[in-house]
Write a protein that holds these residues in place. Structure first.
Motif, PDB file in Angstrom:
ATOM      1  N   PRO A   1      92.744  66.604  27.895  1.00 53.79           N
ATOM      2  CA  PRO A   1      92.968  66.917  26.439  1.00 53.79           C
ATOM      3  C   PRO A   1      91.548  67.060  25.651  1.00 53.79           C
ATOM      4  O   PRO A   1      91.475  67.495  24.541  1.00 53.79           O
ATOM      5  CB  PRO A   1      92.556  65.262  25.988  1.00 53.79           C
ATOM      6  CG  PRO A   1      93.092  64.851  27.668  1.00 53.79           C
ATOM      7  CD  PRO A   1      92.541  65.376  28.500  1.00 53.79           C
ATOM      8  N   GLY A   2      89.881  67.593  26.553  1.00 51.12           N
ATOM      9  CA  GLY A   2      88.870  68.441  25.488  1.00 51.12           C
ATOM     10  C   GLY A   2      89.717  69.834  25.393  1.00 51.12           C
ATOM     11  O   GLY A   2      89.261  70.556  24.158  1.00 51.12           O
ATOM     12  N   ILE A   3      90.527  70.421  25.401  1.00 50.85           N
ATOM     13  CA  ILE A   3      90.846  72.020  25.312  1.00 50.85           C
ATOM     14  C   ILE A   3      90.699  72.038  23.653  1.00 50.85           C
ATOM     15  O   ILE A   3      90.898  72.299  23.229  1.00 50.85           O
ATOM     16  CB  ILE A   3      91.982  72.848  26.624  1.00 50.85           C
ATOM     17  CG1 ILE A   3      90.971  72.611  28.062  1.00 50.85           C
ATOM     18  CG2 ILE A   3      92.646  73.394  25.985  1.00 50.85           C
ATOM     19  CD1 ILE A   3      92.041  73.195  29.153  1.00 50.85           C
ATOM     20  N   ALA A   4      92.481  71.132  24.125  1.00 48.97           N
ATOM     21  CA  ALA A   4      92.725  70.437  22.079  1.00 48.97           C
ATOM     22  C   ALA A   4      91.437  70.869  20.987  1.00 48.97           C
ATOM     23  O   ALA A   4      92.299  70.855  20.152  1.00 48.97           O
ATOM     24  CB  ALA A   4      93.526  69.568  22.359  1.00 48.97           C
ATOM     25  N   LEU A   5      90.098  69.770  21.673  1.00 53.06           N
ATOM     26  CA  LEU A   5      89.119  69.920  20.940  1.00 53.06           C
ATOM     27  C   LEU A   5      88.892  71.297  20.439  1.00 53.06           C
ATOM     28  O   LEU A   5      87.589  71.263  19.280  1.00 53.06           O
ATOM     29  CB  LEU A   5      88.193  68.966  21.163  1.00 53.06           C
ATOM     30  CG  LEU A   5      88.913  67.341  21.399  1.00 53.06           C
ATOM     31  CD1 LEU A   5      87.811  66.174  21.964  1.00 53.06           C
ATOM     32  CD2 LEU A   5      89.245  67.234  20.578  1.00 53.06           C
ATOM     33  N   LEU A   6      88.473  72.393  21.497  1.00 48.66           N
ATOM     34  CA  LEU A   6      87.998  73.736  21.087  1.00 48.66           C
ATOM     35  C   LEU A   6      88.727  74.435  20.121  1.00 48.66           C
ATOM     36  O   LEU A   6      89.812  74.313  19.373  1.00 48.66           O
ATOM     37  CB  LEU A   6      88.290  74.408  22.860  1.00 48.66           C
ATOM     38  CG  LEU A   6      87.631  73.506  23.690  1.00 48.66           C
ATOM     39  CD1 LEU A   6      87.746  74.327  24.294  1.00 48.66           C
ATOM     40  CD2 LEU A   6      85.967  73.463  22.590  1.00 48.66           C
ATOM     41  N   SER A   7      87.601  75.254  19.827  1.00 47.37           N
ATOM     42  CA  SER A   7      88.342  75.896  18.768  1.00 47.37           C
ATOM     43  C   SER A   7      89.941  77.270  19.110  1.00 47.37           C
ATOM     44  O   SER A   7      89.910  77.283  20.372  1.00 47.37           O
ATOM     45  CB  SER A   7      87.163  77.233  18.074  1.00 47.37           C
ATOM     46  OG  SER A   7      87.063  78.568  19.351  1.00 47.37           O
TER      47      SER A   7
ATOM     48  N   TRP B   1      98.058  82.665  28.934  1.00 39.54           N
ATOM     49  CA  TRP B   1      98.112  83.488  27.477  1.00 39.54           C
ATOM     50  C   TRP B   1      98.788  83.139  27.567  1.00 39.54           C
ATOM     51  O   TRP B   1      99.196  82.795  25.789  1.00 39.54           O
ATOM     52  CB  TRP B   1      98.207  84.814  28.393  1.00 39.54           C
ATOM     53  CG  TRP B   1      98.667  85.907  26.976  1.00 39.54           C
ATOM     54  CD1 TRP B   1      98.134  86.886  26.322  1.00 39.54           C
ATOM     55  CD2 TRP B   1     100.263  86.779  26.943  1.00 39.54           C
ATOM     56  NE1 TRP B   1      98.395  87.560  25.593  1.00 39.54           N
ATOM     57  CE2 TRP B   1     100.313  86.969  26.094  1.00 39.54           C
ATOM     58  CE3 TRP B   1     101.112  85.690  27.799  1.00 39.54           C
ATOM     59  CZ2 TRP B   1     101.051  87.290  24.719  1.00 39.54           C
ATOM     60  CZ3 TRP B   1     102.694  86.323  26.500  1.00 39.54           C
ATOM     61  CH2 TRP B   1     102.589  87.110  25.964  1.00 39.54           C
ATOM     62  N   ARG B   2     100.510  82.109  27.802  1.00 42.95           N
ATOM     63  CA  ARG B   2     101.396  82.153  26.981  1.00 42.95           C
ATOM     64  C   ARG B   2     100.853  80.796  26.904  1.00 42.95           C
ATOM     65  O   ARG B   2     102.432  79.971  26.217  1.00 42.95           O
ATOM     66  CB  ARG B   2     102.694  82.233  27.701  1.00 42.95           C
ATOM     67  CG  ARG B   2     103.093  82.285  29.020  1.00 42.95           C
ATOM     68  CD  ARG B   2     103.940  82.441  29.613  1.00 42.95           C
ATOM     69  NE  ARG B   2     104.119  80.883  31.401  1.00 42.95           N
ATOM     70  CZ  ARG B   2     105.217  80.365  30.890  1.00 42.95           C
ATOM     71  NH1 ARG B   2     106.325  80.271  30.086  1.00 42.95           N
ATOM     72  NH2 ARG B   2     105.340  79.124  32.092  1.00 42.95           N
ATOM     73  N   ALA B   3     100.941  79.747  26.802  1.00 43.93           N
ATOM     74  CA  ALA B   3     100.130  78.485  26.621  1.00 43.93           C
ATOM     75  C   ALA B   3      99.690  78.009  25.108  1.00 43.93           C
ATOM     76  O   ALA B   3      99.373  79.483  24.309  1.00 43.93           O
ATOM     77  CB  ALA B   3      99.001  77.803  27.495  1.00 43.93           C
ATOM     78  N   PRO B   4     100.431  77.317  24.776  1.00 46.16           N
ATOM     79  CA  PRO B   4     100.341  77.144  22.338  1.00 46.16           C
ATOM     80  C   PRO B   4      98.663  76.673  22.709  1.00 46.16           C
ATOM     81  O   PRO B   4      98.310  76.765  23.443  1.00 46.16           O
ATOM     82  CB  PRO B   4     100.989  76.009  22.924  1.00 46.16           C
ATOM     83  CG  PRO B   4     101.922  75.227  23.922  1.00 46.16           C
ATOM     84  CD  PRO B   4     101.299  76.364  25.051  1.00 46.16           C
ATOM     85  N   VAL B   5      98.678  78.123  21.671  1.00 46.50           N
ATOM     86  CA  VAL B   5      97.696  76.949  21.052  1.00 46.50           C
ATOM     87  C   VAL B   5      96.896  76.293  19.998  1.00 46.50           C
ATOM     88  O   VAL B   5      95.955  76.264  19.579  1.00 46.50           O
ATOM     89  CB  VAL B   5      96.859  79.281  21.064  1.00 46.50           C
ATOM     90  CG1 VAL B   5      96.750  79.988  21.299  1.00 46.50           C
ATOM     91  CG2 VAL B   5      97.461  79.549  19.749  1.00 46.50           C
ATOM     92  N   ARG B   6      97.644  75.716  19.521  1.00 41.17           N
ATOM     93  CA  ARG B   6      97.748  74.666  18.651  1.00 41.17           C
ATOM     94  C   ARG B   6      97.142  72.816  19.278  1.00 41.17           C
ATOM     95  O   ARG B   6      96.885  73.235  20.667  1.00 41.17           O
ATOM     96  CB  ARG B   6      99.165  73.821  18.007  1.00 41.17           C
ATOM     97  CG  ARG B   6      99.986  73.492  19.151  1.00 41.17           C
ATOM     98  CD  ARG B   6     101.647  72.989  18.634  1.00 41.17           C
ATOM     99  NE  ARG B   6     102.025  72.040  19.552  1.00 41.17           N
ATOM    100  CZ  ARG B   6     103.662  72.953  20.681  1.00 41.17           C
ATOM    101  NH1 ARG B   6     102.380  73.915  20.958  1.00 41.17           N
ATOM    102  NH2 ARG B   6     103.783  72.320  21.380  1.00 41.17           N
ATOM    103  N   GLY B   7      96.542  72.618  18.439  1.00 40.33           N
ATOM    104  CA  GLY B   7      95.894  71.173  19.195  1.00 40.33           C
ATOM    105  C   GLY B   7      95.979  70.942  20.311  1.00 40.33           C
ATOM    106  O   GLY B   7      95.764  69.774  21.122  1.00 40.33           O
ATOM    107  N   GLY B   8      97.411  70.745  20.234  1.00 40.62           N
ATOM    108  CA  GLY B   8      98.034  70.124  22.153  1.00 40.62           C
ATOM    109  C   GLY B   8      98.924  69.230  21.317  1.00 40.62           C
ATOM    110  O   GLY B   8      99.514  70.041  20.845  1.00 40.62           O
ATOM    111  N   CYS B   9     100.001  68.485  22.576  1.00 36.95           N
ATOM    112  CA  CYS B   9     101.455  68.589  22.751  1.00 36.95           C
ATOM    113  C   CYS B   9     101.129  67.163  21.754  1.00 36.95           C
ATOM    114  O   CYS B   9     100.825  66.834  20.433  1.00 36.95           O
ATOM    115  CB  CYS B   9     102.013  68.666  23.926  1.00 36.95           C
ATOM    116  SG  CYS B   9     101.929  70.301  24.336  1.00 36.95           S
ATOM    117  N   ALA B  10     102.590  66.410  21.781  1.00 33.88           N
ATOM    118  CA  ALA B  10     102.916  64.519  21.812  1.00 33.88           C
ATOM    119  C   ALA B  10     101.430  63.891  21.449  1.00 33.88           C
ATOM    120  O   ALA B  10     100.759  63.710  22.756  1.00 33.88           O
ATOM    121  CB  ALA B  10     104.644  64.257  22.124  1.00 33.88           C
ATOM    122  N   ASN B  11     101.295  63.423  20.966  1.00 32.44           N
ATOM    123  CA  ASN B  11     100.173  62.250  20.476  1.00 32.44           C
ATOM    124  C   ASN B  11      98.590  63.113  21.129  1.00 32.44           C
ATOM    125  O   ASN B  11      98.246  62.578  22.039  1.00 32.44           O
ATOM    126  CB  ASN B  11     100.575  61.211  21.573  1.00 32.44           C
ATOM    127  CG  ASN B  11     101.274  60.504  21.001  1.00 32.44           C
ATOM    128  OD1 ASN B  11     101.715  60.386  20.464  1.00 32.44           O
ATOM    129  ND2 ASN B  11     102.096  59.999  22.359  1.00 32.44           N
TER     130      ASN B  11
END
Length: 91
Positions: A10-16, A64-74
């Motif tokens: 989940p910390g990955i979502a906190l990165l730029s 590379w194909r992973a979404p770069v948005r903040g995260g998925c559900a919740n």
């Protein structure tokens, strides 16, 4: 170690956004190395833990194909890392 990897995802979502793919690739790559260590019965002194070229290419492709948005559900991570280091990407 695998539980620590899961806790860290989940910390990955906190990165730029521009750093998330790199961190995802690192997380998947290190999970793949851990899978190789497990396959070698944790013998890291006599046997080198290796991840094949195909698996490394798969790690990079999936990062590379992973979404770069903040995260998925919740705000859960969009990338789930399997025991072999390969990933599942939720859309």
């Amino acid at each position: 170690a695998r539980a620590l990897y899961a806790q860290a995802l989940p910390g990955i979502a906190l990165l730029s956004p521009d750093a998330r793919r790199c961190a995802t690739a690192c997380a998947m790559g290190y999970a793949a190395i851990l899978g190789a260590i497990e396959a070698n019965d944790f013998d890291t002194f006599r046997v080198r833990a290796r991840v094949g070229a195909g698996a490394r290419a798969s790690v990079l492709w999936n990062a590379w194909r992973a979404p770069v948005r903040g995260g998925c559900a919740n705000d859960a991570p969009c990338v789930t890392i399997a025991d072999n280091g390969l990933s599942t990407i939720a859309r």
